[in-house]
Design an enzyme around this catalytic site. Structure first.
Site, PDB file in Angstrom:
ATOM      1  N   ASN A  11     -10.751-107.593  39.567  1.00  0.00           N
ATOM      2  CA  ASN A  11     -11.678-107.326  38.469  1.00  0.00           C
ATOM      3  C   ASN A  11     -11.808-108.600  37.640  1.00  0.00           C
ATOM      4  O   ASN A  11     -10.908-108.948  36.892  1.00  0.00           O
ATOM      5  CB  ASN A  11     -11.116-106.167  37.629  1.00  0.00           C
ATOM      6  CG  ASN A  11     -11.943-105.884  36.397  1.00  0.00           C
ATOM      7  OD1 ASN A  11     -13.051-106.407  36.242  1.00  0.00           O
ATOM      8  ND2 ASN A  11     -11.408-105.048  35.512  1.00  0.00           N
ATOM      9  N   TRP A  12     -12.943-109.272  37.799  1.00  0.00           N
ATOM     10  CA  TRP A  12     -13.116-110.568  37.121  1.00  0.00           C
ATOM     11  C   TRP A  12     -13.434-110.412  35.639  1.00  0.00           C
ATOM     12  O   TRP A  12     -13.457-111.385  34.909  1.00  0.00           O
ATOM     13  CB  TRP A  12     -14.222-111.392  37.810  1.00  0.00           C
ATOM     14  CG  TRP A  12     -13.910-111.801  39.210  1.00  0.00           C
ATOM     15  CD1 TRP A  12     -12.786-111.509  39.933  1.00  0.00           C
ATOM     16  CD2 TRP A  12     -14.736-112.584  40.091  1.00  0.00           C
ATOM     17  NE1 TRP A  12     -12.858-112.052  41.187  1.00  0.00           N
ATOM     18  CE2 TRP A  12     -14.048-112.728  41.309  1.00  0.00           C
ATOM     19  CE3 TRP A  12     -15.995-113.171  39.953  1.00  0.00           C
ATOM     20  CZ2 TRP A  12     -14.570-113.440  42.394  1.00  0.00           C
ATOM     21  CZ3 TRP A  12     -16.523-113.874  41.030  1.00  0.00           C
ATOM     22  CH2 TRP A  12     -15.816-114.008  42.231  1.00  0.00           C
ATOM     23  N   LYS A  13     -13.766-109.220  35.215  1.00  0.00           N
ATOM     24  CA  LYS A  13     -14.124-108.962  33.812  1.00  0.00           C
ATOM     25  C   LYS A  13     -15.226-109.928  33.368  1.00  0.00           C
ATOM     26  O   LYS A  13     -16.128-110.232  34.146  1.00  0.00           O
ATOM     27  CB  LYS A  13     -12.876-109.031  32.927  1.00  0.00           C
ATOM     28  CG  LYS A  13     -11.744-108.125  33.453  1.00  0.00           C
ATOM     29  CD  LYS A  13     -10.592-107.970  32.514  1.00  0.00           C
ATOM     30  CE  LYS A  13      -9.553-107.053  33.124  1.00  0.00           C
ATOM     31  NZ  LYS A  13      -8.434-106.790  32.243  1.00  0.00           N
ATOM     32  N   HIS A  99     -12.933 -98.153  33.186  1.00  0.00           N
ATOM     33  CA  HIS A  99     -11.843 -99.085  32.897  1.00  0.00           C
ATOM     34  C   HIS A  99     -11.411 -98.890  31.435  1.00  0.00           C
ATOM     35  O   HIS A  99     -12.231 -98.582  30.573  1.00  0.00           O
ATOM     36  CB  HIS A  99     -12.319-100.529  33.133  1.00  0.00           C
ATOM     37  CG  HIS A  99     -11.200-101.515  33.045  1.00  0.00           C
ATOM     38  ND1 HIS A  99     -10.742-102.008  31.838  1.00  0.00           N
ATOM     39  CD2 HIS A  99     -10.420-102.078  33.996  1.00  0.00           C
ATOM     40  CE1 HIS A  99      -9.741-102.840  32.074  1.00  0.00           C
ATOM     41  NE2 HIS A  99      -9.517-102.895  33.365  1.00  0.00           N
ATOM     42  N   GLU A 101     -10.841-100.878  29.145  1.00  0.00           N
ATOM     43  CA  GLU A 101     -11.595-101.693  28.178  1.00  0.00           C
ATOM     44  C   GLU A 101     -12.927-101.025  27.848  1.00  0.00           C
ATOM     45  O   GLU A 101     -13.406-101.099  26.719  1.00  0.00           O
ATOM     46  CB  GLU A 101     -11.781-103.117  28.731  1.00  0.00           C
ATOM     47  CG  GLU A 101     -10.476-103.901  28.647  1.00  0.00           C
ATOM     48  CD  GLU A 101     -10.276-104.939  29.724  1.00  0.00           C
ATOM     49  OE1 GLU A 101     -11.257-105.387  30.343  1.00  0.00           O
ATOM     50  OE2 GLU A 101      -9.108-105.325  29.947  1.00  0.00           O
ATOM     51  N   GLU A 170      -3.865 -97.417  35.668  1.00  0.00           N
ATOM     52  CA  GLU A 170      -3.609 -98.648  34.920  1.00  0.00           C
ATOM     53  C   GLU A 170      -3.043 -98.301  33.545  1.00  0.00           C
ATOM     54  O   GLU A 170      -3.807 -98.008  32.606  1.00  0.00           O
ATOM     55  CB  GLU A 170      -4.907 -99.438  34.734  1.00  0.00           C
ATOM     56  CG  GLU A 170      -5.583 -99.819  36.031  1.00  0.00           C
ATOM     57  CD  GLU A 170      -6.495-101.033  35.835  1.00  0.00           C
ATOM     58  OE1 GLU A 170      -6.234-102.050  36.473  1.00  0.00           O
ATOM     59  OE2 GLU A 170      -7.430-100.947  35.031  1.00  0.00           O
ATOM     60  N   GLY A 176      -3.063-107.071  31.120  1.00  0.00           N
ATOM     61  CA  GLY A 176      -3.216-108.378  30.487  1.00  0.00           C
ATOM     62  C   GLY A 176      -2.055-108.760  29.590  1.00  0.00           C
ATOM     63  O   GLY A 176      -2.129-109.721  28.834  1.00  0.00           O
ATOM     64  N   SER A 215      -1.123-106.245  35.138  1.00  0.00           N
ATOM     65  CA  SER A 215      -0.231-107.404  35.310  1.00  0.00           C
ATOM     66  C   SER A 215       0.350-107.531  36.720  1.00  0.00           C
ATOM     67  O   SER A 215       1.489-107.974  36.885  1.00  0.00           O
ATOM     68  CB  SER A 215       0.891-107.398  34.261  1.00  0.00           C
ATOM     69  OG  SER A 215       0.340-107.515  32.965  1.00  0.00           O
ATOM     70  N   GLY A 236      -6.498-107.986  37.481  1.00  0.00           N
ATOM     71  CA  GLY A 236      -7.358-108.698  36.538  1.00  0.00           C
ATOM     72  C   GLY A 236      -7.065-110.186  36.568  1.00  0.00           C
ATOM     73  O   GLY A 236      -7.578-110.932  37.405  1.00  0.00           O
ATOM     74  N   GLY A 237      -6.198-110.633  35.670  1.00  0.00           N
ATOM     75  CA  GLY A 237      -5.925-112.068  35.492  1.00  0.00           C
ATOM     76  C   GLY A 237      -5.626-112.799  36.791  1.00  0.00           C
ATOM     77  O   GLY A 237      -6.155-113.896  37.035  1.00  0.00           O
TER      78      GLY A 237
HETATM   79  P1  PGA Z   1      -4.464-107.535  34.533  1.00  0.00           P
HETATM   80  O1  PGA Z   1      -5.744-106.564  34.419  1.00  0.00           O
HETATM   81  O2  PGA Z   1      -4.111-107.668  35.987  1.00  0.00           O
HETATM   82  O3  PGA Z   1      -4.917-108.833  33.922  1.00  0.00           O
HETATM   83  O4  PGA Z   1      -3.364-106.892  33.743  1.00  0.00           O
HETATM   84  C1  PGA Z   1      -5.865-105.429  35.249  1.00  0.00           C
HETATM   85  C2  PGA Z   1      -7.148-104.705  34.927  1.00  0.00           C
HETATM   86  O5  PGA Z   1      -7.559-104.688  33.768  1.00  0.00           O
HETATM   87  O6  PGA Z   1      -7.809-104.137  35.841  1.00  0.00           O
END
Ligand code: PGA
Length: 255
Positions: A11-13, A99, A101, A170, A176, A215, A236-237
């Site tokens: 997930n590149w956000k 998600h 967010e 998640e 994050g 993470s 994500g990251g």
């Molecule tokens: P993260 O994000 O790996 O940076 O914790 C995961 C996500 O939000 O899907």
């Protein structure tokens, strides 16, 4: 890991909207070809979907393309929104829905998540639907109440298309933050979700892939992915750099 093929989704956000996204996709396509036991998906921002899809096609396929959101109507007066048919036209096969967010920053509700899941399936997209508790909810021992409520919201859609809807668990406190759920903590919730799906008719519980997210990195992926009810990861990251994401794909392929 039974008939559920491991799925690693990046997930590149709100990142990598330009040529750097295509460079990353090119490198990931190579890793995906070398690790055939794993299904690999990347989720660029809307404006990069078509170019990343084209890059992946030129590199020989093997990487699915996901949007990070969609609007549940096909067309009309909805300024600024993007529909399932548009995502298909841009080269997507997948879409991330609900998600944390989107739920926390944009007020997305369980009802909207259900509507979006239905629209994705009707439009021919495979949904990755996210669920997960806040730190406060975990500390109040409400994790399973929250996760069951979120899963129950789209259960009818999930039951209509066994194996097509992917769930991503998640825990919000792990996203994050570098604070990953341990394999036992992850397995406990994944097992609970699969048991909940066990009440659905047919083989829904066996066929549904449940990803862990929060993470996930190259050095903790093996432990998490080795859990019996963890069928992959939403990253994500660590999905923003080819080396980091490739290590996670390789860890899944080595299981
Ligand atoms: P993260 O994000 O790996 O940076 O914790 C995961 C996500 O939000 O899907």
């Amino acid at each position: 890991m039974s008939e559920r093929k491991p799925l690693i989704a990046g997930n590149w956000k709100l990142n990598l909207g330009g040529p750097e996204g295509c460079e990353l996709a090119h490198a990931i396509a190579k890793t995906a070809s070398a690790n055939p036991k794993v299904e690999v998906v990347v989720a660029p921002p809307f404006t990069a979907l078509a170019s990343v899809a084209e890059t992946v096609r030129e590199a020989g396929g093997h990487v699915g393309i996901a949007a990070q959101n969609l609007y549940p109507k096909d067309s009309g007066a909805f300024t600024g929104e993007i529909s399932a048919p548009m995502l298909i036209a841009a080269g997507c096969q997948w879409v991330i829905i609900g998600h944390s967010e989107r739920r926390q920053l944009f007020g997305e509700t369980d009802d909207q998540v259900r509507e979006k899941t239905a629209a994705a399936l009707a439009g021919g997209l495979l949904p990755i639907v996210c669920v997960g508790e806040t730190l406060e909810e975990r500390e109040r021992h409400e994790t399973l109440d929250v996760v069951y409520r979120q899963v129950d919201a789209f259960l009818p859609q999930l039951e209509q298309a066994p194996g097509k809807v992917v769930i991503a668990y998640e825990p919000i406190w792990a996203i994050g933050t570098g604070r990953v759920a341990g394999p036992e903590q992850a397995q406990e919730v994944h097992h609970a979700i699969r048991s909940r799906l066990g009440r659905s008719p047919g083989r829904v519980a066996d066929l549904t892939r449940i990803l862990y997210g929060g993470s996930v990195k190259g050095d903790n992926a093996s432990g998490l992915l080795g859990c019996v009810d963890v069928d992959g990861a939403l990253v994500g990251g660590a999905s923003l750099k080819a080396d980091d994401f490739s290590k996670i794909i390789q860890a899944a392929n080595a299981l």
